[in-house]
Design a protein around this motif. Structure first.
Motif, PDB file in Angstrom:
ATOM      1  N   SER A   6       0.786  -1.237   0.000  1.00  0.00           N
ATOM      2  CA  SER A   6       0.000   0.000   0.000  1.00  0.00           C
ATOM      3  C   SER A   6       0.814   1.282   0.000  1.00  0.00           C
ATOM      4  O   SER A   6       1.896   1.361   0.571  1.00  0.00           O
ATOM      5  CB  SER A   6      -0.903   0.013   1.248  1.00  0.00           C
ATOM      6  OG  SER A   6      -1.719   1.168   1.275  1.00  0.00           O
ATOM      7  N   GLY A   7       0.215   2.310  -0.623  1.00  0.00           N
ATOM      8  CA  GLY A   7       0.644   3.693  -0.465  1.00  0.00           C
ATOM      9  C   GLY A   7      -0.362   4.367   0.443  1.00  0.00           C
ATOM     10  O   GLY A   7      -0.899   3.711   1.353  1.00  0.00           O
ATOM     11  N   GLY A   8      -0.655   5.643   0.169  1.00  0.00           N
ATOM     12  CA  GLY A   8      -1.481   6.380   1.131  1.00  0.00           C
ATOM     13  C   GLY A   8      -2.805   6.927   0.633  1.00  0.00           C
ATOM     14  O   GLY A   8      -3.400   7.767   1.311  1.00  0.00           O
ATOM     15  N   PRO A  12      -5.588   2.460   0.542  1.00  0.00           N
ATOM     16  CA  PRO A  12      -6.417   2.592   1.751  1.00  0.00           C
ATOM     17  C   PRO A  12      -7.927   2.585   1.451  1.00  0.00           C
ATOM     18  O   PRO A  12      -8.719   2.055   2.226  1.00  0.00           O
ATOM     19  CB  PRO A  12      -5.959   3.925   2.359  1.00  0.00           C
ATOM     20  CG  PRO A  12      -4.526   4.026   1.935  1.00  0.00           C
ATOM     21  CD  PRO A  12      -4.488   3.446   0.544  1.00  0.00           C
ATOM     22  N   LYS A  13      -8.323   3.151   0.294  1.00  0.00           N
ATOM     23  CA  LYS A  13      -9.749   3.081  -0.082  1.00  0.00           C
ATOM     24  C   LYS A  13     -10.173   1.619  -0.231  1.00  0.00           C
ATOM     25  O   LYS A  13     -11.222   1.205   0.252  1.00  0.00           O
ATOM     26  CB  LYS A  13     -10.001   3.796  -1.417  1.00  0.00           C
ATOM     27  CG  LYS A  13      -9.892   5.307  -1.368  1.00  0.00           C
ATOM     28  CD  LYS A  13     -10.273   5.881  -2.748  1.00  0.00           C
ATOM     29  CE  LYS A  13      -9.885   7.339  -2.848  1.00  0.00           C
ATOM     30  NZ  LYS A  13     -10.123   7.895  -4.197  1.00  0.00           N
ATOM     31  N   LEU A  14      -9.328   0.838  -0.900  1.00  0.00           N
ATOM     32  CA  LEU A  14      -9.623  -0.587  -1.088  1.00  0.00           C
ATOM     33  C   LEU A  14      -9.628  -1.318   0.262  1.00  0.00           C
ATOM     34  O   LEU A  14     -10.453  -2.210   0.491  1.00  0.00           O
ATOM     35  CB  LEU A  14      -8.592  -1.211  -2.031  1.00  0.00           C
ATOM     36  CG  LEU A  14      -8.776  -2.699  -2.330  1.00  0.00           C
ATOM     37  CD1 LEU A  14     -10.028  -2.929  -3.180  1.00  0.00           C
ATOM     38  CD2 LEU A  14      -7.562  -3.277  -3.064  1.00  0.00           C
ATOM     39  N   ALA A  46       3.782   9.397   6.405  1.00  0.00           N
ATOM     40  CA  ALA A  46       2.449   9.737   5.902  1.00  0.00           C
ATOM     41  C   ALA A  46       1.619   8.515   5.503  1.00  0.00           C
ATOM     42  O   ALA A  46       0.463   8.381   5.932  1.00  0.00           O
ATOM     43  CB  ALA A  46       2.584  10.688   4.734  1.00  0.00           C
ATOM     44  N   ASP A  47       2.201   7.623   4.706  1.00  0.00           N
ATOM     45  CA  ASP A  47       1.410   6.485   4.217  1.00  0.00           C
ATOM     46  C   ASP A  47       1.080   5.515   5.358  1.00  0.00           C
ATOM     47  O   ASP A  47      -0.020   4.955   5.417  1.00  0.00           O
ATOM     48  CB  ASP A  47       2.161   5.754   3.095  1.00  0.00           C
ATOM     49  CG  ASP A  47       2.210   6.583   1.809  1.00  0.00           C
ATOM     50  OD1 ASP A  47       1.582   7.654   1.774  1.00  0.00           O
ATOM     51  OD2 ASP A  47       2.866   6.152   0.844  1.00  0.00           O
ATOM     52  N   ILE A  48       2.033   5.342   6.270  1.00  0.00           N
ATOM     53  CA  ILE A  48       1.780   4.450   7.415  1.00  0.00           C
ATOM     54  C   ILE A  48       0.639   5.000   8.269  1.00  0.00           C
ATOM     55  O   ILE A  48      -0.281   4.271   8.660  1.00  0.00           O
ATOM     56  CB  ILE A  48       3.059   4.275   8.264  1.00  0.00           C
ATOM     57  CG1 ILE A  48       4.066   3.402   7.505  1.00  0.00           C
ATOM     58  CG2 ILE A  48       2.734   3.678   9.637  1.00  0.00           C
ATOM     59  CD1 ILE A  48       5.420   3.299   8.145  1.00  0.00           C
ATOM     60  N   GLY A 187      -2.163  -2.963  -4.364  1.00  0.00           N
ATOM     61  CA  GLY A 187      -3.293  -2.032  -4.392  1.00  0.00           C
ATOM     62  C   GLY A 187      -3.143  -0.968  -5.458  1.00  0.00           C
ATOM     63  O   GLY A 187      -2.062  -0.786  -6.029  1.00  0.00           O
ATOM     64  N   PRO A 188      -4.257  -0.251  -5.734  1.00  0.00           N
ATOM     65  CA  PRO A 188      -4.197   0.812  -6.749  1.00  0.00           C
ATOM     66  C   PRO A 188      -3.490   2.041  -6.182  1.00  0.00           C
ATOM     67  O   PRO A 188      -4.120   3.043  -5.826  1.00  0.00           O
ATOM     68  CB  PRO A 188      -5.677   1.081  -7.050  1.00  0.00           C
ATOM     69  CG  PRO A 188      -6.381   0.717  -5.787  1.00  0.00           C
ATOM     70  CD  PRO A 188      -5.597  -0.368  -5.127  1.00  0.00           C
ATOM     71  N   SER A 189      -2.190   1.955  -6.092  1.00  0.00           N
ATOM     72  CA  SER A 189      -1.371   3.053  -5.569  1.00  0.00           C
ATOM     73  C   SER A 189      -0.369   3.474  -6.624  1.00  0.00           C
ATOM     74  O   SER A 189      -0.166   2.767  -7.615  1.00  0.00           O
ATOM     75  CB  SER A 189      -0.658   2.600  -4.290  1.00  0.00           C
ATOM     76  OG  SER A 189      -1.553   2.666  -3.187  1.00  0.00           O
ATOM     77  N   SER A 217      -5.253  -1.600 -11.200  1.00  0.00           N
ATOM     78  CA  SER A 217      -4.666  -0.426 -11.846  1.00  0.00           C
ATOM     79  C   SER A 217      -5.077   0.859 -11.142  1.00  0.00           C
ATOM     80  O   SER A 217      -6.273   1.094 -10.923  1.00  0.00           O
ATOM     81  CB  SER A 217      -5.100  -0.355 -13.310  1.00  0.00           C
ATOM     82  OG  SER A 217      -4.589   0.842 -13.860  1.00  0.00           O
ATOM     83  N   PRO A 218      -4.101   1.718 -10.829  1.00  0.00           N
ATOM     84  CA  PRO A 218      -4.446   3.032 -10.276  1.00  0.00           C
ATOM     85  C   PRO A 218      -4.756   4.039 -11.385  1.00  0.00           C
ATOM     86  O   PRO A 218      -5.150   5.166 -11.117  1.00  0.00           O
ATOM     87  CB  PRO A 218      -3.155   3.431  -9.544  1.00  0.00           C
ATOM     88  CG  PRO A 218      -2.067   2.779 -10.323  1.00  0.00           C
ATOM     89  CD  PRO A 218      -2.643   1.514 -10.909  1.00  0.00           C
ATOM     90  N   ILE A 219      -4.556   3.595 -12.627  1.00  0.00           N
ATOM     91  CA  ILE A 219      -4.785   4.486 -13.777  1.00  0.00           C
ATOM     92  C   ILE A 219      -6.097   4.072 -14.445  1.00  0.00           C
ATOM     93  O   ILE A 219      -6.283   2.903 -14.791  1.00  0.00           O
ATOM     94  CB  ILE A 219      -3.622   4.388 -14.797  1.00  0.00           C
ATOM     95  CG1 ILE A 219      -2.266   4.667 -14.123  1.00  0.00           C
ATOM     96  CG2 ILE A 219      -3.846   5.329 -15.989  1.00  0.00           C
ATOM     97  CD1 ILE A 219      -2.032   6.068 -13.630  1.00  0.00           C
TER      98      ILE A 219
HETATM   99  P1  GDP Z   1      -0.087   8.481  -2.057  1.00  0.00           P
HETATM  100  O1  GDP Z   1       0.899   7.750  -1.217  1.00  0.00           O
HETATM  101  O2  GDP Z   1      -0.941   9.463  -1.328  1.00  0.00           O
HETATM  102  O3  GDP Z   1       0.459   8.976  -3.376  1.00  0.00           O
HETATM  103  O4  GDP Z   1      -1.172   7.404  -2.422  1.00  0.00           O
HETATM  104  P2  GDP Z   1      -1.187   6.093  -3.262  1.00  0.00           P
HETATM  105  O5  GDP Z   1       0.050   5.866  -3.994  1.00  0.00           O
HETATM  106  O6  GDP Z   1      -1.760   5.017  -2.398  1.00  0.00           O
HETATM  107  O7  GDP Z   1      -2.355   6.468  -4.216  1.00  0.00           O
HETATM  108  C1  GDP Z   1      -2.244   7.265  -5.341  1.00  0.00           C
HETATM  109  C2  GDP Z   1      -2.842   6.522  -6.490  1.00  0.00           C
HETATM  110  O8  GDP Z   1      -4.119   6.007  -6.117  1.00  0.00           O
HETATM  111  C3  GDP Z   1      -3.060   7.395  -7.694  1.00  0.00           C
HETATM  112  O9  GDP Z   1      -2.278   6.930  -8.744  1.00  0.00           O
HETATM  113  C4  GDP Z   1      -4.562   7.243  -7.996  1.00  0.00           C
HETATM  114  O10 GDP Z   1      -4.824   7.115  -9.367  1.00  0.00           O
HETATM  115  C5  GDP Z   1      -4.937   5.985  -7.247  1.00  0.00           C
HETATM  116  N1  GDP Z   1      -6.342   6.015  -6.815  1.00  0.00           N
HETATM  117  C6  GDP Z   1      -6.895   6.871  -5.936  1.00  0.00           C
HETATM  118  N2  GDP Z   1      -8.204   6.590  -5.810  1.00  0.00           N
HETATM  119  C7  GDP Z   1      -8.470   5.549  -6.636  1.00  0.00           C
HETATM  120  C8  GDP Z   1      -9.665   4.826  -6.960  1.00  0.00           C
HETATM  121  O11 GDP Z   1     -10.759   5.082  -6.447  1.00  0.00           O
HETATM  122  N3  GDP Z   1      -9.533   3.809  -7.871  1.00  0.00           N
HETATM  123  C9  GDP Z   1      -8.336   3.494  -8.468  1.00  0.00           C
HETATM  124  N4  GDP Z   1      -8.312   2.489  -9.345  1.00  0.00           N
HETATM  125  N5  GDP Z   1      -7.200   4.171  -8.183  1.00  0.00           N
HETATM  126  C10 GDP Z   1      -7.271   5.166  -7.278  1.00  0.00           C
END
Ligand code: GDP
Length: 301
Positions: A6-8, A12-14, A46-48, A187-189, A217-219
């Motif tokens: 996970s990222g942040g 976390p939504k998932l 932050a992410d933790i 996860g989608p990070s 996919s986060p994209i």
């Molecule tokens: P950061 O540490 O705050 O940058 O967070 P993460 O790396 O966990 O999350 C950033 C990524 O989450 C971005 O690339 C977003 O596209 C992706 N993201 C955020 N919300 C959603 C969502 O609802 N669905 C998907 N598939 N990706 C999401």
């Protein structure tokens, strides 16, 4: 056991969906630490903290940062006394960060996170990817800067040329945790600054190849849902699309979940990854989070 990388924000939504479906002691989360740094005298992981607050049910869901309904008396006072801080840290959030900073004088980050998650009543294990000192540099058209300067001070505006992070060692036992898992969820990070640092740790790539790995996919429709992933992927020569992400993870993914808006990429990705699932991956509410969690978990449920 299910292990989630996970990222942040996206993951976390998932996690909020997974929490509805899986008993807390049956999953654990490995979290990115590359963006960790000191601010206003406190250690900010932050992410933790986002993962910790998510699992404790106290995350600020609007910003994916800090504790919901927090107050900002210290932050405002610092401004009044002409000592403004880069990050807007809430009062309760700051208390957790102060405790983390103090405990870290004595213990490793992984031990400190374990103490804190237990005191917040979290039954799932939260494991920082490394106990080492993280350091990430964003090279831009305005010079080199650290992650928070780029994202917070410069609002992610500069053109990104390159991204580098110093190598760190994985937290002791991390490889074994991956190898001992029934399922790994990527996860989608952000693939560059959240997932990339975890999978590039020594030994992780090999461990992932031995395990059943599902990625999301986060994209979506050639753009990230939020944050700077597009700029970072582009700078490192990756296509900003779910296909670009698929290519990055192809060597170890067994199943990849892409959004229904990206159905046109399905055939191409199927040539890289054994199973490709098309569904709604946009998580705007608990129903969507739970539904994506169910698709991700599949037969393990
Ligand atoms: P950061 O540490 O705050 O940058 O967070 P993460 O790396 O966990 O999350 C950033 C990524 O989450 C971005 O690339 C977003 O596209 C992706 N993201 C955020 N919300 C959603 C969502 O609802 N669905 C998907 N598939 N990706 C999401």
């Amino acid at each position: 056991m299910i292990t989630i990388l996970s990222g942040g924000t996206g993951t976390p939504k998932l996690l909020q969906g997974i929490m509805e479906l899986v008993e807390p002691e049956k999953f654990r989360v490995i979290v990115n630490t590359v963006e960790n740094s000191y601010f206003s005298g406190v250690y900010v992981a932050a992410d933790i903290d986002t993962v910790m607050y998510t699992l404790a049910g106290i995350i600020n869901n609007d910003t994916w940062y800090g504790i919901k309904d927090d107050t900002f008396i210290t932050h405002e006072t610092l401004k009044e006394i002409k000592c403004p801080e880069t990050l807007k840290i809430g009062d309760r959030d700051r208390a957790i960060k102060i405790q983390k900073t103090l405990l870290m004088e004595q213990y490793s980050l992984s031990r400190v996170v374990d103490i804190q998650r237990k005191s917040l009543g979290i039954e799932s294990q939260i494991i920082p990817m490394s106990n080492g000192k993280s350091n990430i540099t964003i090279e831009t058209n305005q010079g080199k800067m650290d992650f928070h300067k780029f994202l917070v001070e410069k609002q992610g505006m500069p053109e990104v040329i390159d991204i580098k992070y110093d190598p760190v060692s994985p937290t002791p036992g991390l490889i074994e945790l991956i190898e001992d898992s029934d399922m790994i969820i990527i996860g989608p990070s952000n693939p560059i600054t959240s997932i990339g640092p975890i999978i590039n740790l020594k030994g992780i790539y090999k461990a992932l190849k031995k395990t059943y790995v599902v990625g999301i996919s986060p994209i979506i429709a050639d753009a990230p849902v939020s944050g700077p992933a597009a700029k970072f992927m582009h700078a490192l020569g990756h296509d900003v699309s779910c296909l670009g992400v698929a290519k990055m993870y192809a060597n170890f993914l067994d199943k990849f979940i892409i959004d229904r808006k990206d159905n046109a990429y399905k055939n191409k990705i199927e040539r890289l990854i054994p199973e490709v699932v098309v569904t709604n991956t946009n998580m705007n509410n608990i129903g969507e989070k739970k539904s994506l969690a169910r698709t991700t978990l599949g037969e393990i449920l």
